[in-house]
Design a protein around this motif. Structure first.
Motif, PDB file in Angstrom:
ATOM      1  N   PRO A   4       0.833  -1.212   0.000  1.00  0.00           N
ATOM      2  CA  PRO A   4       0.000   0.000   0.000  1.00  0.00           C
ATOM      3  C   PRO A   4       0.873   1.269   0.000  1.00  0.00           C
ATOM      4  O   PRO A   4       1.700   1.461   0.877  1.00  0.00           O
ATOM      5  CB  PRO A   4      -0.782  -0.118   1.316  1.00  0.00           C
ATOM      6  CG  PRO A   4      -0.759  -1.561   1.654  1.00  0.00           C
ATOM      7  CD  PRO A   4       0.561  -2.060   1.174  1.00  0.00           C
ATOM      8  N   GLY A   5       0.686   2.089  -0.996  1.00  0.00           N
ATOM      9  CA  GLY A   5       1.455   3.318  -1.090  1.00  0.00           C
ATOM     10  C   GLY A   5       2.739   3.184  -1.865  1.00  0.00           C
ATOM     11  O   GLY A   5       3.249   4.154  -2.411  1.00  0.00           O
ATOM     12  N   SER A   6       3.325   1.970  -1.930  1.00  0.00           N
ATOM     13  CA  SER A   6       4.596   1.773  -2.613  1.00  0.00           C
ATOM     14  C   SER A   6       4.449   1.125  -3.982  1.00  0.00           C
ATOM     15  O   SER A   6       5.431   0.939  -4.683  1.00  0.00           O
ATOM     16  CB  SER A   6       5.537   0.905  -1.761  1.00  0.00           C
ATOM     17  OG  SER A   6       6.030   1.640  -0.670  1.00  0.00           O
ATOM     18  N   GLN A   7       3.228   0.742  -4.350  1.00  0.00           N
ATOM     19  CA  GLN A   7       3.040   0.145  -5.659  1.00  0.00           C
ATOM     20  C   GLN A   7       3.081   1.216  -6.743  1.00  0.00           C
ATOM     21  O   GLN A   7       3.143   2.417  -6.464  1.00  0.00           O
ATOM     22  CB  GLN A   7       1.732  -0.650  -5.693  1.00  0.00           C
ATOM     23  CG  GLN A   7       1.745  -1.821  -4.712  1.00  0.00           C
ATOM     24  CD  GLN A   7       0.936  -3.000  -5.177  1.00  0.00           C
ATOM     25  OE1 GLN A   7       1.197  -3.574  -6.214  1.00  0.00           O
ATOM     26  NE2 GLN A   7      -0.074  -3.361  -4.394  1.00  0.00           N
ATOM     27  N   GLY A  10       0.960   4.215  -6.449  1.00  0.00           N
ATOM     28  CA  GLY A  10       0.870   4.751  -5.097  1.00  0.00           C
ATOM     29  C   GLY A  10       1.532   6.103  -4.953  1.00  0.00           C
ATOM     30  O   GLY A  10       2.074   6.679  -5.892  1.00  0.00           O
ATOM     31  N   GLU A  11       1.470   6.610  -3.725  1.00  0.00           N
ATOM     32  CA  GLU A  11       2.018   7.932  -3.431  1.00  0.00           C
ATOM     33  C   GLU A  11       3.541   7.943  -3.439  1.00  0.00           C
ATOM     34  O   GLU A  11       4.164   8.975  -3.648  1.00  0.00           O
ATOM     35  CB  GLU A  11       1.515   8.416  -2.067  1.00  0.00           C
ATOM     36  CG  GLU A  11       0.003   8.621  -1.971  1.00  0.00           C
ATOM     37  CD  GLU A  11      -0.746   7.338  -1.624  1.00  0.00           C
ATOM     38  OE1 GLU A  11      -0.089   6.253  -1.587  1.00  0.00           O
ATOM     39  OE2 GLU A  11      -1.955   7.389  -1.395  1.00  0.00           O
ATOM     40  N   GLN A  12       4.152   6.793  -3.172  1.00  0.00           N
ATOM     41  CA  GLN A  12       5.608   6.683  -3.136  1.00  0.00           C
ATOM     42  C   GLN A  12       6.013   5.394  -3.852  1.00  0.00           C
ATOM     43  O   GLN A  12       6.436   4.430  -3.225  1.00  0.00           O
ATOM     44  CB  GLN A  12       6.116   6.675  -1.682  1.00  0.00           C
ATOM     45  CG  GLN A  12       7.633   6.678  -1.593  1.00  0.00           C
ATOM     46  CD  GLN A  12       8.139   6.611  -0.160  1.00  0.00           C
ATOM     47  OE1 GLN A  12       9.032   7.346   0.198  1.00  0.00           O
ATOM     48  NE2 GLN A  12       7.612   5.745   0.663  1.00  0.00           N
ATOM     49  N   PRO A  13       5.876   5.359  -5.167  1.00  0.00           N
ATOM     50  CA  PRO A  13       6.173   4.110  -5.884  1.00  0.00           C
ATOM     51  C   PRO A  13       7.635   3.718  -5.739  1.00  0.00           C
ATOM     52  O   PRO A  13       8.534   4.475  -6.120  1.00  0.00           O
ATOM     53  CB  PRO A  13       5.810   4.437  -7.332  1.00  0.00           C
ATOM     54  CG  PRO A  13       5.852   5.924  -7.423  1.00  0.00           C
ATOM     55  CD  PRO A  13       5.449   6.434  -6.077  1.00  0.00           C
ATOM     56  N   GLU A  18       6.795  -3.511  -9.420  1.00  0.00           N
ATOM     57  CA  GLU A  18       6.888  -3.317 -10.870  1.00  0.00           C
ATOM     58  C   GLU A  18       8.114  -4.058 -11.414  1.00  0.00           C
ATOM     59  O   GLU A  18       8.050  -4.644 -12.508  1.00  0.00           O
ATOM     60  CB  GLU A  18       6.970  -1.825 -11.191  1.00  0.00           C
ATOM     61  CG  GLU A  18       6.906  -1.502 -12.665  1.00  0.00           C
ATOM     62  CD  GLU A  18       5.545  -1.744 -13.292  1.00  0.00           C
ATOM     63  OE1 GLU A  18       5.475  -1.707 -14.539  1.00  0.00           O
ATOM     64  OE2 GLU A  18       4.559  -1.952 -12.553  1.00  0.00           O
ATOM     65  N   PHE A  19       9.214  -4.043 -10.671  1.00  0.00           N
ATOM     66  CA  PHE A  19      10.416  -4.784 -11.065  1.00  0.00           C
ATOM     67  C   PHE A  19      10.109  -6.274 -11.141  1.00  0.00           C
ATOM     68  O   PHE A  19      10.468  -6.951 -12.115  1.00  0.00           O
ATOM     69  CB  PHE A  19      11.529  -4.507 -10.057  1.00  0.00           C
ATOM     70  CG  PHE A  19      12.831  -5.191 -10.365  1.00  0.00           C
ATOM     71  CD1 PHE A  19      13.627  -4.774 -11.423  1.00  0.00           C
ATOM     72  CD2 PHE A  19      13.278  -6.246  -9.577  1.00  0.00           C
ATOM     73  CE1 PHE A  19      14.845  -5.388 -11.699  1.00  0.00           C
ATOM     74  CE2 PHE A  19      14.484  -6.875  -9.846  1.00  0.00           C
ATOM     75  CZ  PHE A  19      15.271  -6.446 -10.906  1.00  0.00           C
ATOM     76  N   ARG A 248      14.174   5.114 -15.031  1.00  0.00           N
ATOM     77  CA  ARG A 248      13.785   6.107 -16.036  1.00  0.00           C
ATOM     78  C   ARG A 248      12.287   6.399 -15.956  1.00  0.00           C
ATOM     79  O   ARG A 248      11.867   7.566 -15.968  1.00  0.00           O
ATOM     80  CB  ARG A 248      14.131   5.592 -17.438  1.00  0.00           C
ATOM     81  CG  ARG A 248      13.733   6.514 -18.579  1.00  0.00           C
ATOM     82  CD  ARG A 248      13.583   5.756 -19.879  1.00  0.00           C
ATOM     83  NE  ARG A 248      12.477   4.817 -19.828  1.00  0.00           N
ATOM     84  CZ  ARG A 248      12.221   3.909 -20.761  1.00  0.00           C
ATOM     85  NH1 ARG A 248      13.036   3.786 -21.801  1.00  0.00           N
ATOM     86  NH2 ARG A 248      11.176   3.101 -20.642  1.00  0.00           N
ATOM     87  N   ASP A 249      11.482   5.355 -15.843  1.00  0.00           N
ATOM     88  CA  ASP A 249      10.031   5.538 -15.819  1.00  0.00           C
ATOM     89  C   ASP A 249       9.561   6.191 -14.520  1.00  0.00           C
ATOM     90  O   ASP A 249       8.594   6.964 -14.512  1.00  0.00           O
ATOM     91  CB  ASP A 249       9.325   4.196 -16.017  1.00  0.00           C
ATOM     92  CG  ASP A 249       9.552   3.626 -17.412  1.00  0.00           C
ATOM     93  OD1 ASP A 249      10.014   4.384 -18.292  1.00  0.00           O
ATOM     94  OD2 ASP A 249       9.281   2.427 -17.616  1.00  0.00           O
ATOM     95  N   LEU A 250      10.243   5.897 -13.397  1.00  0.00           N
ATOM     96  CA  LEU A 250       9.909   6.563 -12.140  1.00  0.00           C
ATOM     97  C   LEU A 250      10.149   8.065 -12.238  1.00  0.00           C
ATOM     98  O   LEU A 250       9.316   8.876 -11.805  1.00  0.00           O
ATOM     99  CB  LEU A 250      10.736   5.980 -10.997  1.00  0.00           C
ATOM    100  CG  LEU A 250      10.282   4.638 -10.420  1.00  0.00           C
ATOM    101  CD1 LEU A 250      11.375   4.047  -9.533  1.00  0.00           C
ATOM    102  CD2 LEU A 250       8.991   4.783  -9.631  1.00  0.00           C
ATOM    103  N   VAL A 251      11.279   8.445 -12.811  1.00  0.00           N
ATOM    104  CA  VAL A 251      11.588   9.865 -12.950  1.00  0.00           C
ATOM    105  C   VAL A 251      10.606  10.535 -13.904  1.00  0.00           C
ATOM    106  O   VAL A 251      10.134  11.647 -13.660  1.00  0.00           O
ATOM    107  CB  VAL A 251      13.035  10.070 -13.424  1.00  0.00           C
ATOM    108  CG1 VAL A 251      13.312  11.540 -13.690  1.00  0.00           C
ATOM    109  CG2 VAL A 251      14.018   9.555 -12.367  1.00  0.00           C
ATOM    110  N   ARG A 252      10.265   9.855 -14.977  1.00  0.00           N
ATOM    111  CA  ARG A 252       9.315  10.424 -15.930  1.00  0.00           C
ATOM    112  C   ARG A 252       7.935  10.642 -15.309  1.00  0.00           C
ATOM    113  O   ARG A 252       7.192  11.521 -15.715  1.00  0.00           O
ATOM    114  CB  ARG A 252       9.191   9.511 -17.152  1.00  0.00           C
ATOM    115  CG  ARG A 252      10.414   9.547 -18.069  1.00  0.00           C
ATOM    116  CD  ARG A 252      10.231   8.640 -19.268  1.00  0.00           C
ATOM    117  NE  ARG A 252      11.334   8.792 -20.227  1.00  0.00           N
ATOM    118  CZ  ARG A 252      11.400   8.169 -21.404  1.00  0.00           C
ATOM    119  NH1 ARG A 252      10.417   7.328 -21.758  1.00  0.00           N
ATOM    120  NH2 ARG A 252      12.425   8.362 -22.216  1.00  0.00           N
TER     121      ARG A 252
END
Length: 358
Positions: A4-7, A10-13, A18-19, A248-252
């Motif tokens: 919860p929240g880290s997916q 979420g607010e803090q992926p 995802e990996f 890369r996708d997190l930053v985008r």
């Protein structure tokens, strides 16, 4: 980390799940990734050493919390080194950063960053009780003098809170919830993203977030160099390419995470964003107000505060003063975007480019 929240949405992926999804899909299940959440194998203050010992292949801990075992990493935390989240993301992936820091770091400890959270910066957050019982907004250091402030593991955290006239205290995240509501703890230093994660339990304990962007919030997935080197060429390629694309996708996604999910860095946050849903007031501190925070704690004006930290870089054969100057100057290069990245963010250097040197 827990789902919860880290997916991914979420607010803090964190990228953990995802990996797992991407690697298993790419290899048709030939490679299996097992995420063990909620500190069952190791926690923020123990994962770096577990990875170093080889008992865990990948462990999650912020750069700040990694300093329990790797004290020289506090050089990344020196306040106001990075003027924006995108400057941190930019410096992370410069070839010179890998060559000057992470390669000698990995040679000493056998550990390397596999990927990081989307970069962001920290705030000073004011508890609900304190905020409701003061007839002013908290915007400058004079407003927070005397507050007991929950701190994280970085040595820099304690130094800065002291310089701002606060009393740094080590309190667990869970115990902070009630303490911030009741006044037992007056504030906490953290980024907004973890505050909003996990159903916003922490956001409900806060009245204000003093968004002075004083140091980094960057969780890292630390990996064993020995384990990586032991992978087949095929498997190593998969891990390297998928971790690279993941970061890369997190930053985008950073603009969407901050403005739509968190409701920060915008004058018109969506109704379903964290700051609106939890009635969290964000005090954006810039210009002269931000300078009041900076004057007391920046390295260039107060080098004696950080002598031990800068000198600790000697352990990995790095000139700490020169490296901090490199971080500071790189974060202000013309190539750093003025705003959050979108789809044009690319990565020029990654850990697998340097693995054989580690």
């Amino acid at each position: 980390m827990s789902p919860p929240g880290s997916q991914w949405e979420g607010e803090q992926p964190s990228g953990h799940w995802e990996f797992e999804k991407r690697v298993e899909e790419r290899t048709d299940g030939r490679i299996q990734v097992e995420n063990v959440a909620e500190g069952q194998l190791c926690g923020e203050l123990t994962c770096p050493e577990k990875v170093r010992q080889g008992s865990v292949e990948i462990g999650s801990a912020s750069i700040g919390n990694s300093t329990k075992f790797y004290p020289m990493n506090d050089i990344w935390m020196l306040p106001f080194t990075f003027p924006s989240p995108q400057s941190l993301g930019y410096v992370h992936q410069k070839a010179e950063t890998w060559e000057q820091w992470w390669v000698p770091f990995a040679q000493e400890f056998g550990v390397v960053p596999l990927w990081m959270h989307a970069p962001t910066l920290r705030s000073i957050n004011i508890g609900l009780d304190r905020s409701e019982n003061k007839d002013f907004d908290h915007r400058v250091p004079e407003n927070v003098e005397g507050i007991d402030c929950r701190r994280t593991g970085s040595q820099v955290s304690g130094i800065c809170l002291n310089e701002w006239g606060m009393s740094p205290v080590s309190v667990s995240w869970a115990d902070s919830l009630q303490g911030l509501r009741s006044g037992v703890v007056g504030g906490m230093e953290a980024a907004i993203s973890p505050i909003c994660a996990y159903e916003g339990n922490m956001a409900d304990s806060l009245g204000e977030s003093v968004h002075n962007q004083w140091t980094i919030h960057n969780d890292v997935k630390w990996a064993s160099v020995e384990w990586l080197k032991g992978l087949s060429d095929e498997n190593l390629t998969v891990i390297a390419e998928e971790s690279r694309k993941l970061y890369r996708d997190l930053v985008r996604r950073n603009p969407q995470i901050h403005r739509e999910v968190l409701g920060t860095h915008t004058d018109d946050p969506p109704e379903d964003s964290c700051v609106v849903e939890h009635d969290l007031q964000v005090n954006y501190v810039e210009g002269d107000e931000q300078q009041k925070w900076a004057d007391q704690v920046t390295y260039d004006q107060n080098p004696d505060l950080y002598t031990d930290i800068v000198d600790s870089a000697d352990q990995i054969g790095v000139d700490g003063e020169a490296f901090h100057e490199y971080l500071h100057d790189s974060a202000r290069e013309s190539a750093v975007p003025d705003d959050f990245w979108g789809d044009d963010f690319t990565i020029d250097a990654w850990w697998d480019d340097y693995l054989q040197e580690m």
